[in-house]
Write an enzyme that holds these catalytic residues in place. Structure first.
Site, PDB file in Angstrom:
ATOM      1  NE  ARG B  72      -1.705  -1.566   3.803  1.00  7.40           N
ATOM      2  CZ  ARG B  72      -1.035  -2.533   4.462  1.00  7.40           C
ATOM      3  NH1 ARG B  72       0.100  -2.260   5.064  1.00  7.40           N
ATOM      4  NH2 ARG B  72      -1.490  -3.763   4.518  1.00  7.40           N
ATOM      5  CE  LYS B 129      16.816  -4.819  13.421  1.00 10.28           C
ATOM      6  NZ  LYS B 129      16.454  -3.449  13.061  1.00 10.28           N
ATOM      7  CD  GLU B 153      26.995   1.062   8.558  1.00 10.98           C
ATOM      8  OE1 GLU B 153      26.760   0.714   9.726  1.00 10.98           O
ATOM      9  OE2 GLU B 153      28.136   1.152   8.064  1.00 10.98           O
ATOM     10  CD  GLU B 214       7.250  -3.681  16.872  1.00  9.55           C
ATOM     11  OE1 GLU B 214       6.098  -3.911  16.464  1.00  9.55           O
ATOM     12  OE2 GLU B 214       8.028  -2.894  16.303  1.00  9.55           O
ATOM     13  CE  LYS B 229      19.395  -3.733  16.030  1.00 10.85           C
ATOM     14  NZ  LYS B 229      18.661  -2.885  17.002  1.00 10.85           N
TER      15      LYS B 229
END
Lengths: 460, 460
Positions: B72, B129, B153, B214, B229
């Site tokens: 969308r 990641k 990056e 979240e 990470k």
């Protein structure tokens, strides 16, 4: 340190241990010539030797010191296996050399040397900020005409990859401003003045004795060195030609103990900053003592350390911190530039930097330790019934497990409390030993609830 | 925003203002396709549009968004001039596209998408990641076979160029260890717990309301995101394959207000760190709450900010700080990777990154302001005869010059003292106005000795 036979029968001296694949496949080689064997020169020779395997695995080629030009040997590094000339100009005309590393300093002979290297088609790596700040426009023009690169990461903030970060890492940003502690000597003096209430002249004298400041300290304390670095940072941040004559420069010689104390009282610290700021279609370039709020990270960069804060319109503030000078920190930046050039010169151009930084067939096989084998210090918190003997039982369990105690807090509790918190800080110990002791402590009838632990790291 | 006619008659949409040399010489173009138009996707579109001139001057080519694949539209960015497809797989087979930017997240469709892009000979830039940590070895192998690059990056520490710094900037070093605050949500929670003595659950709820966490916060607070990470950082630091299953991971859910308070009392702060450490021929990879001495820079990285401390054997400690997430900080890293690839794809390989970061014929002509035109705040210190009316005269002079006073310190002096120090902190003012006032104050008969000033910067 055995010599390696390359394709074509050429005998090469291989720094440090040979790359692992030297038997199956001979790596290409890139040959450098180093001009100047002072502090940074000897650091560069030492790091290239010590980390040869690591560096070559990253670069994807053998980086070889083909020749050194220096008026005298330096007892701080072993150059017995390297060709040495007393005439640095021999290096820039040596047809075997790909990259000339200029570490002689100054702006007269160094300029002549670099321009001659370029004219001879050599790439150049330099740690010379004065040269770039004052003659960079001319040098870059010559380099562009000959299709070679002049790299100067080592000139600014020692080993901190600040040039690369701005030129490449922040390439998406309109840089709004940057501010940096870019002279370690000045920062050492201001830090000592603040921490110990000492006078400027007093600390300067100590800095000279420690070798942090030159006999003539003008370049450092009057901000000329910082101005050289600032003008380079500003040019790569804003995309403007180098304009050293336009930098406003004020030193730290007039800062008194009173200023330092009043700053503290107002909630500030005094730092000698280089500041470049975009203002509409103009830019400010200035080096001067600056008061900044004491809670800023920059305000907490102490001693001879350097840091640069960069404000980009997309990324926001980013900060880069590290040693601003010294033999190996500066060598780190010199060699990073050499590796960059070596990767460009030898690699498939579409695959310049390997995905994991090291060539895929040259990865290491380090074993990953389970957490139980990790060594660190521990914070332990538990609740114990408030009666005699409990604490000695706990400390005995730790002692039996070989865990020694760094600190212990046991707080007075109100009469009504049945348990009291016990907090322990241990020395470094292997996790499985600590855990065995924790299990035993947990099983004591006098211990109530969970025994909690948090790992402690000094990060030093 | 006018279309530009390229050599060969192709009509191209030019983002933002045209590059200055568009009339004399048409730059080459590199075409990207973006998959995913969420937070980072819209940030990338916005930054590429807003900074087109800056970015293209750095890259030496026009970077053009050729197509976007998204389920969308996103009202946060203007895509009216860009071809949009609802099937993201259209993008990876589009023959006009050089670089696929994967911003959909997740590890299933994203993996398929990236492998298909590679199979089609596209370079890939990703902010994912989880994908790299869990499937990087397979993805890099596929990329090597096809001779393309996968850049990531943006996956680690948002806009901080930490991957580039380790892979390239610190290439000379044997990395001994690194430690990072690499999850902003967790750091925000721990900072709030410390600053306000709040409970974990309480702050987590606020973080969710603020959009930092979240609805299911497991990935953040249990350290899985940080582990993703960390494993990438460790691989590029030590040159080892990605081994996500070997990372020890402990979350921050068990940290209590008491722990936070006791840590303070012991002179420490609790941070949720990812730590990778080389130990002989082994390595530790661990994510857990960690107590660190409160004077360390890492201990002072607060809120949602990220920072990584890297210890190299040559360079010593270096630290990289910035925003770890967010639309434009992450876009900054995405675009840096795109610029890297664009420079490699279009430039003379021996001259990949221009000397000043910008192409030499595309430098700006910013005017450098004289210090007198600079605006900042000032600290002023003077000694005045201790009699009535002196202070009001001084403040009147400043007020007449349009300088307002932020703070004023005048200390009680012993009866015997003839002069008293006066310390003033001004609001932001133009230096020449301040200096005129300072001159007037200096000329007052009641002012003894030099009036000193130090510039004050909030660095915000």
């Amino acid at each position: 340190m055995l010599p390696t036979l390359l394709k074509g029968g050429q005998l090469l001296f291989n720094w440090g241990d040979s790359p692992r694949n030297s038997e199956e496949e001979i790596l290409k080689s890139v040959k450098i010539g180093i001009c100047g064997l002072g502090t940074v020169g000897s650091g560069t020779v030492n790091v290239l030797s010590r980390n040869a395997s690591e560096i070559n695995s990253r670069a994807g080629c053998n980086i070889i010191i083909e020749q050194i030009g220096a008026r005298r040997d330096n007892p701080n590094c072993d150059t017995s296996q390297i060709s040495i000339t007393r005439d640095i100009f021999d290096v820039v005309v040596n047809p075997d050399i790909d990259i000339v590393v200029e570490l002689i300093g100054g702006t007269t002979v160094a300029k002549e040397l670099v321009l001659k290297a370029i004219a001879n088609g050599k790439h150049v790596v330099t740690a010379n900020k004065a040269l770039i700040a004052e003659h960079g426009n001319e040098i870059f023009k010559a380099a562009k005409e000959k299709g070679v690169t002049v790299a100067f990461e080592a000139g600014i903030a020692g080993g901190i990859p600040i040039i690369k970060s701005i030129k490449e890492g922040l390439a998406a940003n309109k840089i709004e401003w940057l501010a940096g502690i870019i002279n370690g000597t000045g920062n050492f003096i201001l830090t000592e003045m603040r921490d110990k209430g000492r006078a400027f002249e007093d600390v300067l004298k100590e800095a000279q004795e420690l070798g942090y400041a030159e006999a003539d300290p003008t370049f450092d304390v009057e901000g000329i060195d910082a101005a050289h670095k600032l003008v380079i940072l500003a040019s790569i941040a804003f995309g403007i030609p180098l304009q050293f004559d336009k930098v406003f420069t004020e030193g730290i010689t007039k800062i008194t103990e009173e200023d330092v104390a009043y700053a503290q009282e107002l909630g500030y610290r005094i730092k000698h900053l280089g500041i470049a700021r975009r203002v509409g279609n103009s830019a400010e370039l200035r080096v001067h003592p600056t008061m900044i709020p004491k809670e800023r990270l920059l305000a907490n960069v102490d001693g001879v350390m350097n840091a640069v804060l960069v404000q980009g319109d997309a990324v926001g503030p980013t900060l880069y911190y590290g040693a601003g000078a010294g033999d190996e920190p500066t060598a780190s930046a010199v060699i990073a530039d050499v590796v960059d050039l070596a990767r460009t010169l030898t690699a498939d151009p579409e695959h310049r930097v390997p995905h994991l930084g090291f060539q895929p067939d040259l990865l290491n096989d380090l074993e990953i330790l389970p957490i139980t084998e990790t060594e660190t210090s521990y914070y332990i918190r538990l609740s114990a019934v408030d009666k005699p003997g409990v604490l000695s039982t706990i400390t005995q369990i730790l002692s039996d497990a070989g865990v020694s105690i760094e600190a212990l807090i046991q707080k007075e509790q109100p009469e009504s409390a049945e348990t009291a918190p016990v907090i322990l800080l241990t020395n470094r110990t292997i996790e499985k030993d600590l855990m065995k002791a924790v299990e035993k402590i947990q099983s004591l009838p006098s211990v109530v609830g969970d025994v909690r632990h948090i790992r402690v790291e000094s990060l030093k």
